[in-house]
Motif scaffolding. Structure first.
Motif, PDB file in Angstrom:
ATOM      1  N   THR A   1       4.146  -2.608   9.572  1.00 60.18           N
ATOM      2  CA  THR A   1       4.774  -2.847   8.270  1.00 60.18           C
ATOM      3  C   THR A   1       3.731  -2.910   7.163  1.00 60.18           C
ATOM      4  O   THR A   1       3.904  -2.301   6.093  1.00 60.18           O
ATOM      5  CB  THR A   1       5.574  -4.151   8.306  1.00 60.18           C
ATOM      6  OG1 THR A   1       6.550  -4.081   9.351  1.00 60.18           O
ATOM      7  CG2 THR A   1       6.270  -4.396   6.985  1.00 60.18           C
ATOM      8  N   VAL A   2       2.630  -3.622   7.414  1.00 61.95           N
ATOM      9  CA  VAL A   2       1.565  -3.723   6.406  1.00 61.95           C
ATOM     10  C   VAL A   2       0.908  -2.359   6.183  1.00 61.95           C
ATOM     11  O   VAL A   2       0.638  -1.959   5.033  1.00 61.95           O
ATOM     12  CB  VAL A   2       0.525  -4.770   6.844  1.00 61.95           C
ATOM     13  CG1 VAL A   2      -0.648  -4.805   5.853  1.00 61.95           C
ATOM     14  CG2 VAL A   2       1.156  -6.144   6.944  1.00 61.95           C
ATOM     15  N   ALA A   3       0.669  -1.616   7.243  1.00 64.09           N
ATOM     16  CA  ALA A   3      -0.003  -0.319   7.122  1.00 64.09           C
ATOM     17  C   ALA A   3       0.840   0.683   6.347  1.00 64.09           C
ATOM     18  O   ALA A   3       0.351   1.373   5.440  1.00 64.09           O
ATOM     19  CB  ALA A   3      -0.347   0.221   8.507  1.00 64.09           C
ATOM     20  N   PHE A   4       2.124   0.768   6.687  1.00 65.80           N
ATOM     21  CA  PHE A   4       2.961   1.759   6.014  1.00 65.80           C
ATOM     22  C   PHE A   4       3.308   1.330   4.589  1.00 65.80           C
ATOM     23  O   PHE A   4       3.632   2.181   3.761  1.00 65.80           O
ATOM     24  CB  PHE A   4       4.227   2.020   6.832  1.00 65.80           C
ATOM     25  CG  PHE A   4       3.993   2.928   7.999  1.00 65.80           C
ATOM     26  CD1 PHE A   4       3.972   4.295   7.828  1.00 65.80           C
ATOM     27  CD2 PHE A   4       3.770   2.406   9.268  1.00 65.80           C
ATOM     28  CE1 PHE A   4       3.754   5.143   8.906  1.00 65.80           C
ATOM     29  CE2 PHE A   4       3.548   3.238  10.350  1.00 65.80           C
ATOM     30  CZ  PHE A   4       3.534   4.612  10.176  1.00 65.80           C
ATOM     31  N   ALA A   5       3.248   0.053   4.305  1.00 70.06           N
ATOM     32  CA  ALA A   5       3.370  -0.374   2.910  1.00 70.06           C
ATOM     33  C   ALA A   5       2.172   0.106   2.107  1.00 70.06           C
ATOM     34  O   ALA A   5       2.301   0.507   0.937  1.00 70.06           O
ATOM     35  CB  ALA A   5       3.495  -1.890   2.832  1.00 70.06           C
ATOM     36  N   PHE A   6       0.993   0.073   2.739  1.00 64.35           N
ATOM     37  CA  PHE A   6      -0.207   0.597   2.067  1.00 64.35           C
ATOM     38  C   PHE A   6      -0.120   2.110   1.896  1.00 64.35           C
ATOM     39  O   PHE A   6      -0.487   2.655   0.841  1.00 64.35           O
ATOM     40  CB  PHE A   6      -1.449   0.215   2.870  1.00 64.35           C
ATOM     41  CG  PHE A   6      -2.718   0.788   2.319  1.00 64.35           C
ATOM     42  CD1 PHE A   6      -3.318   0.232   1.198  1.00 64.35           C
ATOM     43  CD2 PHE A   6      -3.311   1.896   2.912  1.00 64.35           C
ATOM     44  CE1 PHE A   6      -4.486   0.764   0.679  1.00 64.35           C
ATOM     45  CE2 PHE A   6      -4.480   2.428   2.400  1.00 64.35           C
ATOM     46  CZ  PHE A   6      -5.071   1.863   1.284  1.00 64.35           C
ATOM     47  N   PHE A   7       0.361   2.821   2.910  1.00 60.57           N
ATOM     48  CA  PHE A   7       0.506   4.277   2.800  1.00 60.57           C
ATOM     49  C   PHE A   7       1.508   4.656   1.707  1.00 60.57           C
ATOM     50  O   PHE A   7       1.361   5.699   1.048  1.00 60.57           O
ATOM     51  CB  PHE A   7       0.942   4.867   4.138  1.00 60.57           C
ATOM     52  CG  PHE A   7      -0.056   4.689   5.241  1.00 60.57           C
ATOM     53  CD1 PHE A   7      -1.404   4.535   4.961  1.00 60.57           C
ATOM     54  CD2 PHE A   7       0.353   4.670   6.576  1.00 60.57           C
ATOM     55  CE1 PHE A   7      -2.335   4.361   5.972  1.00 60.57           C
ATOM     56  CE2 PHE A   7      -0.568   4.498   7.592  1.00 60.57           C
ATOM     57  CZ  PHE A   7      -1.911   4.346   7.294  1.00 60.57           C
ATOM     58  N   SER A   8       2.520   3.825   1.522  1.00 57.57           N
ATOM     59  CA  SER A   8       3.530   4.109   0.497  1.00 57.57           C
ATOM     60  C   SER A   8       2.938   4.044  -0.908  1.00 57.57           C
ATOM     61  O   SER A   8       3.408   4.747  -1.805  1.00 57.57           O
ATOM     62  CB  SER A   8       4.693   3.129   0.624  1.00 57.57           C
ATOM     63  OG  SER A   8       5.355   3.283   1.869  1.00 57.57           O
ATOM     64  N   ILE A   9       1.915   3.201  -1.084  1.00 62.16           N
ATOM     65  CA  ILE A   9       1.255   3.162  -2.401  1.00 62.16           C
ATOM     66  C   ILE A   9       0.662   4.527  -2.724  1.00 62.16           C
ATOM     67  O   ILE A   9       0.796   5.037  -3.844  1.00 62.16           O
ATOM     68  CB  ILE A   9       0.154   2.077  -2.411  1.00 62.16           C
ATOM     69  CG1 ILE A   9       0.738   0.710  -2.106  1.00 62.16           C
ATOM     70  CG2 ILE A   9      -0.551   2.053  -3.767  1.00 62.16           C
ATOM     71  CD1 ILE A   9      -0.323  -0.371  -1.950  1.00 62.16           C
ATOM     72  N   ALA A  10       0.016   5.142  -1.728  1.00 61.19           N
ATOM     73  CA  ALA A  10      -0.617   6.443  -1.949  1.00 61.19           C
ATOM     74  C   ALA A  10       0.417   7.540  -2.200  1.00 61.19           C
ATOM     75  O   ALA A  10       0.273   8.352  -3.123  1.00 61.19           O
ATOM     76  CB  ALA A  10      -1.496   6.792  -0.745  1.00 61.19           C
ATOM     77  N   THR A  11       1.472   7.581  -1.385  1.00 58.72           N
ATOM     78  CA  THR A  11       2.452   8.662  -1.538  1.00 58.72           C
ATOM     79  C   THR A  11       3.207   8.559  -2.863  1.00 58.72           C
ATOM     80  O   THR A  11       3.418   9.574  -3.541  1.00 58.72           O
ATOM     81  CB  THR A  11       3.440   8.640  -0.371  1.00 58.72           C
ATOM     82  OG1 THR A  11       4.047   7.346  -0.275  1.00 58.72           O
ATOM     83  CG2 THR A  11       2.741   8.967   0.936  1.00 58.72           C
TER      84      THR A  11
END
Length: 248
Positions: free
Chosen positions: A151-161
């Motif tokens: 959850t934490v990792a994909f929240a970070f990836f969502s910032i980039a996308t």
């Protein structure tokens, strides 16, 4: 973004062309939007399925992020809205090339720019909140650590996308209408020194010198091949002349 060699409006070719599905799928904007859709699905699905557990001291299920239910509620809300927004903007990306009005395209690009920019910031807040709450969670025994880290990792990836989507929308908005390929009409400046408008100004007349054509005279020395006898009128008979019978 779509790369077209003809006339474009807000980064998309003008209306009238057909829809190419394979070309649409290969566009960077479409790829990044699909990734944002997947990341949002992972975030809210991980929390809704494994984000709440009950401890040995309490039968009530609590959020795995330091038992802070607000953190889980925030991540679920941001993820669900981002998931639905990705679907809506994918449909809008398909519909934009069929818009013949440049203002409608402008509003669509502005909506994409505003939402993508706002959700980039909200995903940043979500990442900071989840990361800080997970760091404060000391008793992790019996907690789904993989779901929390995902959850934490994909929240970070969502910032980039979503940041990339914001950049794409900003480029399309700045591009606007490609004036270099659209024919435009400009009114000619008025000439105050002539009595005629510029459109109806008479052209200068240059008369040309007329040269008459000369013909050779018909030779009079050529003899007439068939001379006609002169015309002599016949005198009428006298009025008092009697009838003379023929003599035999």
């Amino acid at each position: 973004m779509e790369d077209t060699g003809g006339a474009t409006a807000y980064g998309v070719s003008l209306a009238g062309g057909g829809f190419d599905f394979y070309k649409f799928i290969r566009q960077p904007q479409t790829i990044v939007r699909i990734l944002s859709w997947i990341f949002a699905l992972v975030v809210f699905a991980s929390i809704t399925t494994e984000g709440y557990v009950n401890t040995a001291h309490s039968p009530e299920a609590k959020c795995i992020f330091n038992q802070n239910d607000s953190a889980c509620h925030y991540a679920i809300g941001i993820g669900v809205i981002a998931f639905l927004a990705c679907v809506a903007f994918l449909v809008l990306d398909i519909y934009v090339p069929f818009m013949s009005n440049a203002k409608e395209r402008k509003y669509a690009v502005m909506a994409d720019l505003g939402f993508s920019g706002a959700w980039s910031f909200l995903w940043f807040v979500c990442f900071c909140l989840l990361a800080s709450q997970w760091a404060k969670t000391h008793d992790i025994s019996g907690l789904p650590e993989d779901a929390a880290r995902a959850t934490v990792a994909f929240a970070f990836f969502s910032i980039a996308t979503w940041g990339i989507l914001t950049y794409f929308a900003l480029v399309r908005f700045r591009r606007g209408v490609n004036d270099s390929t659209l024919p435009t009409y400009t009114e000619p400046p008025q000439d105050h020194h002539t009595a005629y408008p510029p459109t109806y100004a008479p052209t200068s007349y240059n008369p040309t010198t007329y040269t008459p054509t000369t013909y050779s005279t018909y030779p009079s020395s050529v003899p007439d091949m068939q001379p006609q006898p002169p015309f002599t009128p016949t005198p009428p008979p006298p009025a008092d002349a009697g009838y003379q019978p023929p003599s035999y």
